[in-house]
Design an enzyme around this catalytic site. Structure first.
Site, mmCIF file in Angstrom:
data_model
loop_
_atom_site.group_PDB
_atom_site.id
_atom_site.type_symbol
_atom_site.label_atom_id
_atom_site.label_comp_id
_atom_site.label_asym_id
_atom_site.label_seq_id
_atom_site.Cartn_x
_atom_site.Cartn_y
_atom_site.Cartn_z
ATOM 1 N N HIS A 61 -3.786 -5.491 -9.541
ATOM 2 C CA HIS A 61 -4.779 -4.480 -9.153
ATOM 3 C C HIS A 61 -6.179 -5.065 -9.352
ATOM 4 O O HIS A 61 -6.451 -5.691 -10.378
ATOM 5 C CB HIS A 61 -4.588 -3.218 -10.008
ATOM 6 C CG HIS A 61 -5.489 -2.107 -9.588
ATOM 7 N ND1 HIS A 61 -5.231 -1.341 -8.470
ATOM 8 C CD2 HIS A 61 -6.664 -1.667 -10.094
ATOM 9 C CE1 HIS A 61 -6.213 -0.462 -8.323
ATOM 10 N NE2 HIS A 61 -7.090 -0.632 -9.291
ATOM 11 N N MET A 88 0.797 -1.227 0.000
ATOM 12 C CA MET A 88 0.000 0.000 0.000
ATOM 13 C C MET A 88 0.833 1.282 0.000
ATOM 14 O O MET A 88 0.344 2.333 0.413
ATOM 15 C CB MET A 88 -0.957 0.001 1.201
ATOM 16 C CG MET A 88 -1.955 -1.146 1.193
ATOM 17 S SD MET A 88 -2.904 -1.265 -0.335
ATOM 18 C CE MET A 88 -4.019 0.107 -0.102
HETATM 19 C C1 GRF Z 1 -5.567 -7.615 -3.840
HETATM 20 O O1 GRF Z 1 -6.940 -7.505 -4.116
HETATM 21 C C2 GRF Z 1 -4.762 -6.870 -4.854
HETATM 22 O O2 GRF Z 1 -5.390 -6.724 -6.083
HETATM 23 C C3 GRF Z 1 -4.586 -5.502 -4.225
HETATM 24 O O3 GRF Z 1 -4.484 -5.766 -2.856
HETATM 25 C C4 GRF Z 1 -5.196 -6.950 -2.531
HETATM 26 C C5 GRF Z 1 -4.304 -7.794 -1.683
HETATM 27 O O4 GRF Z 1 -4.984 -8.901 -1.152
HETATM 28 N N1 GRF Z 1 -3.436 -4.830 -4.784
HETATM 29 P P1 GRF Z 1 -4.194 -9.991 -0.303
HETATM 30 O O5 GRF Z 1 -3.504 -9.261 0.835
HETATM 31 O O6 GRF Z 1 -3.232 -10.675 -1.194
HETATM 32 O O7 GRF Z 1 -5.256 -10.929 0.225
#
Ligand code: GRF
Length: 197
Positions: free
Chosen positions: A105, A86
């Site tokens: 994404h 993030m």
């Molecule tokens: C995913 O939906 C991805 O597309 C976005 O962040 C989310 C991460 O999910 N960038 P996780 O932590 O892998 O469950």
């Protein structure tokens, strides 16, 4: 190929990448900027080294990025995979791994880039959404698109049900794309990415 994964949250994609046992891929290290993230538990479960590098402990984005670069270099990482990371990475970071940083994404880019994108998809009332895997460039979710999968939104879908559908698709698509990257099947030509046979 040595891989470093950067994540901030739950890490379900991280776990799927680990479980996929991608040919010629060594998952060397997880880097997480959030000490409470569940992804750390997943790294422990699979005995993958991890490093917690908290952005708020650094005076500048550059210092934070340099610390990540240092750690990735320590592990001889050649390919950087963002899996729910993030923080925006600047060219200071990207220049250290040219054409070697990939992100997933949860929308069909270029629609709905940035954060809270699944909420925005629902608010907008679109009927079809999807998942995009792309190379990372200086912008936010603007880099060359490698692969996309579509998802149909039902009338009664909500954030939870749609997020579940998205994750299911992500868990299949991301390992597939990483496999292509690791085995040198991706060629960037301008904004386009060709998949070599
Ligand atoms: C995913 O939906 C991805 O597309 C976005 O962040 C989310 C991460 O999910 N960038 P996780 O932590 O892998 O469950």
């Amino acid at each position: 190929m040595n891989i470093g994964i950067l994540a901030s949250g739950s890490g379900s994609n991280f776990e799927q990448i680990v479980l996929s046992k991608i040919k010629n891929a060594n998952i060397k290290i997880l880097i997480c900027n959030n000490k409470n993230a569940f992804v750390i538990e997943r790294a422990k479960k699979y005995n993958i080294d991890y490093s917690i590098i908290e952005h708020n402990r650094y005076n500048s984005r550059k210092d934070f990025e340099n610390e990540i670069v240092k750690k990735l270099q320590e592990y001889n990482v050649e390919l950087v995979i963002l899996a729910g990371f993030m923080r925006v990475l600047t060219s200071n970071f990207l220049n250290k791994f040219p054409k070697k940083v990939i992100n997933i994404h949860p929308t069909l880019l270029p629609s709905f880039p940035g954060i809270n994108s699944v909420e925005q998809v629902l608010e907008h009332g679109v009927k079809i959404t999807g998942v995009t895997v792309h190379f990372v460039d200086n912008g936010v979710d603007t880099g060359p698109i490698i692969a996309q999968r579509s998802i149909i939104i039902d009338e009664n879908d909500n954030l939870e049900s749609l997020s579940q559908k998205i994750h299911k698709v992500e868990h299949e698509l991301y390992p597939e794309v990483i496999n292509l990257a690791v085995n040198n099947k991706l060629k960037i030509i301008g904004r386009k990415v060709n998949i070599l046979k």
